[in-house]
Each structure stands twice: as C-alpha cells, then as structure tokens.
Write an enzyme that holds these catalytic residues in place. Structure first.
Site, PDB file in Angstrom:
ATOM      1  N   ASN A 259       0.911  -0.989  -0.029  1.00 52.02           N
ATOM      2  CA  ASN A 259       0.322   0.015   0.583  1.00 52.02           C
ATOM      3  C   ASN A 259       0.737   1.800   0.444  1.00 52.02           C
ATOM      4  O   ASN A 259       1.721   1.408   0.588  1.00 52.02           O
ATOM      5  CB  ASN A 259      -0.670  -0.122   1.211  1.00 52.02           C
ATOM      6  CG  ASN A 259      -2.284   1.335   1.492  1.00 52.02           C
ATOM      7  OD1 ASN A 259      -1.221   2.017   1.055  1.00 52.02           O
ATOM      8  ND2 ASN A 259      -3.123   0.696   2.307  1.00 52.02           N
TER       9      ASN A 259
ATOM     10  N   ASP B  45      -1.228  -4.219  10.010  1.00 55.22           N
ATOM     11  CA  ASP B  45      -2.409  -4.358   9.142  1.00 55.22           C
ATOM     12  C   ASP B  45      -3.595  -3.657   9.744  1.00 55.22           C
ATOM     13  O   ASP B  45      -3.405  -3.222  11.493  1.00 55.22           O
ATOM     14  CB  ASP B  45      -3.214  -6.482  10.005  1.00 55.22           C
ATOM     15  CG  ASP B  45      -4.009  -6.293   9.099  1.00 55.22           C
ATOM     16  OD1 ASP B  45      -4.110  -6.749   7.693  1.00 55.22           O
ATOM     17  OD2 ASP B  45      -5.335  -6.631   9.503  1.00 55.22           O
TER      18      ASP B  45
HETATM   19  P1  IMP Z   1      -4.213  -3.708   5.338  1.00 53.14           P
HETATM   20  O1  IMP Z   1      -3.819  -2.979   3.851  1.00 53.14           O
HETATM   21  O2  IMP Z   1      -5.266  -5.003   4.654  1.00 53.14           O
HETATM   22  O3  IMP Z   1      -4.316  -3.649   6.754  1.00 53.14           O
HETATM   23  O4  IMP Z   1      -5.473  -2.735   4.450  1.00 53.14           O
HETATM   24  C1  IMP Z   1      -6.036  -1.803   5.432  1.00 53.14           C
HETATM   25  C2  IMP Z   1      -7.503  -1.055   4.640  1.00 53.14           C
HETATM   26  O5  IMP Z   1      -8.475  -0.214   5.308  1.00 53.14           O
HETATM   27  C3  IMP Z   1      -6.832   0.150   3.730  1.00 53.14           C
HETATM   28  O6  IMP Z   1      -7.004  -0.498   2.023  1.00 53.14           O
HETATM   29  C4  IMP Z   1      -7.890   1.310   3.730  1.00 53.14           C
HETATM   30  O7  IMP Z   1      -8.625   0.636   2.587  1.00 53.14           O
HETATM   31  C5  IMP Z   1      -8.157   1.180   5.432  1.00 53.14           C
HETATM   32  N1  IMP Z   1      -7.322   2.039   6.386  1.00 53.14           N
HETATM   33  C6  IMP Z   1      -6.277   1.091   6.935  1.00 53.14           C
HETATM   34  N2  IMP Z   1      -5.864   2.820   7.566  1.00 53.14           N
HETATM   35  C7  IMP Z   1      -5.963   4.233   6.724  1.00 53.14           C
HETATM   36  C8  IMP Z   1      -6.261   5.024   6.917  1.00 53.14           C
HETATM   37  O8  IMP Z   1      -4.472   5.628   7.295  1.00 53.14           O
HETATM   38  N3  IMP Z   1      -6.393   6.215   5.952  1.00 53.14           N
HETATM   39  C9  IMP Z   1      -7.429   5.165   5.806  1.00 53.14           C
HETATM   40  N4  IMP Z   1      -8.279   4.078   5.046  1.00 53.14           N
HETATM   41  C10 IMP Z   1      -7.215   3.171   5.906  1.00 53.14           C
END
Ligand code: IMP
Length: 200
Positions: free
Chosen positions: A11, A72
């Site tokens: 990300n 996560d």
């Molecule tokens: P991960 O990569 O599986 O941890 O996905 C986390 C998801 O949660 C991201 O793709 C976002 O959609 C959301 N998310 C997590 N942190 C943030 C943040 O700081 N701002 C906005 N969305 C977030």
C-alpha cells in the site's frame, strides 16, 4: 548510521506515512520493492488485525537480514458492529467504491451513529520471530460525502473533530501526529530506543 527497517506492505499510502514518520530519525524505512527482487502475495488469512500483521511481518523476516514491520489496519464503524474491520481493504475494488459502500450503509444515520475508529496493529519481526506488536486507534465521524485529496483509503470520509478536518485534508506529517498508525509507530520507536540490542 541509519538502521534499516523493512515495511511489508503493497500500500503506497502506508509506505508514505511510515517514511514520513521516520524522516528525521536513526531509522530508515525501505519497502519490499527496494529490497527484494521477488514478490510474494501474502494471504491475509488471520481473523484479527494482530494475526494479519504478524503474518505479514514474519513472512519477510524469514528471508531478510533486516527487521521487518507488518501492519494491518482498518476502519470500524460502531453502528455497523465494527464493519468493515479486517475486511476494510476488500469490501470493494477501489477506494471510491469502498467509500461509497460505507456512505450507503450510513445513509440514514446521524450524529453518534456515524462514529468510526481507525485501528492498526504493527508487528515487528526479526529473523523469523515476532518481537512485539503495537496497537494504535483513533476515533472520528464519517462525513456525508468524501472531502479532501490527501491520504488514502477511507481518509476522505474520516472527520477528526480536534482538527475540524478529514484525514484527507491534512498533510502526512500532521496525520502521523494523530492517526492510529502514527500512535502505534510512536510506541514501536519508544520500544526500539529502549531495546536497541534487539535488532542488531
Ligand atoms: P490492509 O492493507 O489489509 O491493512 O488494509 C487496510 C485498509 O484499511 C486500507 O486499504 C484502507 O482501506 C483502510 N485503512 C487503513 N488505514 C487507513 C488510513 O490511515 N486511512 C484510510 N484508510 C485506511
């Protein structure tokens, strides 16, 4: 000399925030792309943020000489029983679609019913062992429409009362002062500074 920490994420928004946080410290954040030539898909099979953070950190810590951070995170809307939670990245194909889904679900909800929190768990692993996990949380309210151009994910929907702005209306340096991620990173840095020998 700077100590290298690898961030296990695909990300770019998260990477930007981690790099920004560590800009003027003894540590330097490198993405997997900067360190590994092969890329692997790590399946997020865990039932919690913590399990998934550990999965991400451990995987790359087994094939690296550097400490690895797995993170996560997600949004948890109280009146939707914590939805989307660990599924935050997967309820739609794009950020826009995911934001639309949240707005639709909250269509008739007002005030406290729009309360939501961002939650994160950061796992630090070294040579195949989890060293420690760090949690961070921040709460705010879901706006009526997306507002702001910065950040990523649900940031345009996340209104943070103390700043009277959404997280998409502030710069990454400011977001790091208040965000779930910034708070968890701060705990990790404190731990690393007190336990310098752990990642030598
Ligand atoms: P991960 O990569 O599986 O941890 O996905 C986390 C998801 O949660 C991201 O793709 C976002 O959609 C959301 N998310 C997590 N942190 C943030 C943040 O700081 N701002 C906005 N969305 C977030």
């Amino acid at each position: 000399m700077h100590k290298i920490l690898i961030l296990s994420t695909k990300n770019p928004g998260k990477l930007r925030e981690f790099k920004s946080y560590f800009k003027d410290t003894d540590y330097i954040i490198k993405s997997m792309d900067e360190v590994f030539k092969d890329h692997y898909d790590i399946e997020e099979t865990g039932a919690s943020f913590e399990e998934n953070a550990i999965l991400k950190a451990l995987f790359y810590s087994k094939i690296s000489d550097y400490p690895v951070i797995g993170e996560d995170s997600g949004l948890s809307v109280e009146s939707l029983n914590g939805f989307p939670g660990v599924y935050s990245a997967r309820i739609g194909k794009t950020d826009e679609e995911r934001n639309r889904i949240i707005l639709d679900k909250l269509k008739n909800k007002k005030g406290e019913e729009r309360k939501a929190c961002f939650i994160t768990v950061i796992a630090l692993a070294f040579k195949g062992k989890t060293i420690k996990t760090f949690k961070g949380k921040v709460c705010g309210y879901i706006t009526e429409k997306p507002t702001g151009e910065n950040g990523f994910g649900y940031d345009p929907l996340f209104y943070y009362k103390p700043l009277k702005k959404t997280f998409a209306q502030i710069e990454p340096e400011i977001k790091n002062l208040y965000s779930h991620r910034g708070r968890a990173i701060k705990k990790m840095v404190k731990y690393l500074n007190l336990n310098k020998n752990i990642i030598l």
